[in-house]
Design a protein around this motif. Structure first.
Motif, PDB file in Angstrom:
ATOM      1  N   ASN A 118       0.709  -0.880  -0.348  1.00 19.34           N
ATOM      2  CA  ASN A 118       0.223  -0.379  -0.080  1.00 19.34           C
ATOM      3  C   ASN A 118       0.805   1.438  -0.261  1.00 19.34           C
ATOM      4  OD1 ASN A 118      -1.738  -1.661   0.010  1.00 19.34           O
ATOM      5  ND2 ASN A 118      -2.605  -0.675   2.259  1.00 19.34           N
ATOM      6  N   THR A 119       1.993   0.876   1.064  1.00 15.86           N
ATOM      7  CA  THR A 119       3.397   2.375   1.102  1.00 15.86           C
ATOM      8  C   THR A 119       3.502   2.535  -0.371  1.00 15.86           C
ATOM      9  OG1 THR A 119       2.928   2.027   2.728  1.00 15.86           O
ATOM     10  CG2 THR A 119       5.052   3.084   1.670  1.00 15.86           C
ATOM     11  N   ALA A 120       3.764   1.989  -0.968  1.00 16.92           N
ATOM     12  CA  ALA A 120       4.197   2.008  -2.808  1.00 16.92           C
ATOM     13  C   ALA A 120       3.170   2.387  -3.270  1.00 16.92           C
ATOM     14  CB  ALA A 120       4.566   0.285  -3.572  1.00 16.92           C
ATOM     15  N   LYS A 121       1.583   2.045  -3.258  1.00 18.56           N
ATOM     16  CA  LYS A 121       0.294   2.756  -3.794  1.00 18.56           C
ATOM     17  C   LYS A 121       0.570   4.427  -4.151  1.00 18.56           C
ATOM     18  CE  LYS A 121      -1.578  -2.102  -5.022  1.00 18.56           C
ATOM     19  NZ  LYS A 121      -2.999  -2.634  -4.421  1.00 18.56           N
ATOM     20  N   ILE A 122       0.023   4.634  -2.165  1.00 20.93           N
ATOM     21  CA  ILE A 122       0.318   5.559  -2.099  1.00 20.93           C
ATOM     22  C   ILE A 122       1.724   6.383  -2.193  1.00 20.93           C
ATOM     23  CG2 ILE A 122       0.217   7.098   0.494  1.00 20.93           C
ATOM     24  CD1 ILE A 122      -1.004   4.418   1.782  1.00 20.93           C
ATOM     25  N   LYS A 123       2.840   6.277  -2.392  1.00 20.00           N
ATOM     26  CA  LYS A 123       3.735   7.564  -3.504  1.00 20.00           C
ATOM     27  C   LYS A 123       3.503   7.100  -4.607  1.00 20.00           C
ATOM     28  CE  LYS A 123       8.858   7.304  -3.864  1.00 20.00           C
ATOM     29  NZ  LYS A 123       9.945   6.631  -3.388  1.00 20.00           N
ATOM     30  N   SER A 124       2.850   6.135  -5.121  1.00 15.56           N
ATOM     31  CA  SER A 124       2.935   6.605  -6.979  1.00 15.56           C
ATOM     32  C   SER A 124       1.558   8.108  -6.899  1.00 15.56           C
ATOM     33  CB  SER A 124       2.093   5.488  -7.546  1.00 15.56           C
ATOM     34  OG  SER A 124       2.246   5.303  -8.731  1.00 15.56           O
TER      35      SER A 124
END
Length: 249
Positions: A33-39
């Motif tokens: 989720n953190t990777a998605k949020i960063k994007s």
């Protein structure tokens, strides 16, 4: 993401193995989720910035925060699970918990970093909206002054209408962004508290391993003493048999 869907993810395990597996799975979800949020955060302020993007960002960010809180609770629950009686299994459980806490701490660090980045982007967006509102209002005043300078009766109400039209539209946007900022800041504080809880658990974990090592040493002493007593018993039995054989002769 709906609360119902979130509830399906946030289970309530009880035994040690299930708690460990759930924590590991949750940590993986937090990382993903953190990777998605960063994007999504990187799209803020660009042509891809839409209300749908911001709504999705708020939902996944808040859900990930809830997931982190649940994982923190499960790690605490692991501390109350009765340890195995076997020293080797106690050590294995300690190693597993150490690994979980390290992985969780790393995932939280990355998550909090994108939380802060999102909050900063939202604050910059609010500042731009406020500045744009003021500039638009000032431009409207200047234009009306040039057009209606000779007619003072028509000039004042025209300015008021222009300001109200701009302010009403911008205020909705500003309020939404400020609400998002407050939620982000609240979630960031939640993560700060989780870090404090982790520090306490790591300290307690250190005391627990000291206790395990003390128990292992104690068990080894008992084993050594038991072996020594068995050897003495065998020795005395040999002596008694020798005495009996001598008497028979």
């Amino acid at each position: 993401m709906s609360s119902g869907k979130a509830d399906r993810y946030l289970t309530q395990p009880r035994d040690s193995n299930t708690l460990t597996q759930t924590c590991s799975s949750n940590i993986q979800k937090i990382t993903q989720n953190t990777a998605k949020i960063k994007s999504m955060v990187n799209q803020l302020g660009t042509e891809q910035d839409t209300s749908e993007l911001r709504d999705g960002l708020q939902q996944i960010q808040h859900f990930t925060n809830q997931l982190a809180k649940e994982t923190n609770k499960h790690l605490k629950d692991l501390g109350f699970v009765s340890p195995s009686s076997a020293p080797s299994e106690q050590r294995q459980q300690k190693i597993q918990k150490d690994r979980l806490m390290n992985d969780f701490s790393a995932a939280l660090n990355n998550f909090q970093a994108v939380q802060r980045q999102a909050a900063q982007k939202e604050k910059e967006s609010v500042a731009r909206a406020r500045a744009g509102s003021r500039l638009s209002a000032e431009d409207g005043v200047s234009e009306e002054q040039l057009v209606s300078f000779d007619n003072q009766d028509d000039w004042a109400p025209t300015i008021t209408q222009t300001e109200e039209a701009i302010t009403e539209e911008d205020l909705v946007l500003i309020k939404e962004r400020e609400t998002n900022i407050r939620q982000l800041e609240s979630d960031i504080l939640d993560v700060n508290q989780i870090f404090k809880d982790l520090a306490v658990m790591i300290h307690d974990q250190g005391e627990m391993i000291d206790s395990i090592e003390a128990n292992v040493e104690s068990a080894e002493v008992h084993v050594d003493r038991g072996t020594e007593q068995l050897q003495r018993g065998a020795y005395f039995q040999v002596i008694q048999l020798t005495d009996l054989q001598q008497q028979d002769q």
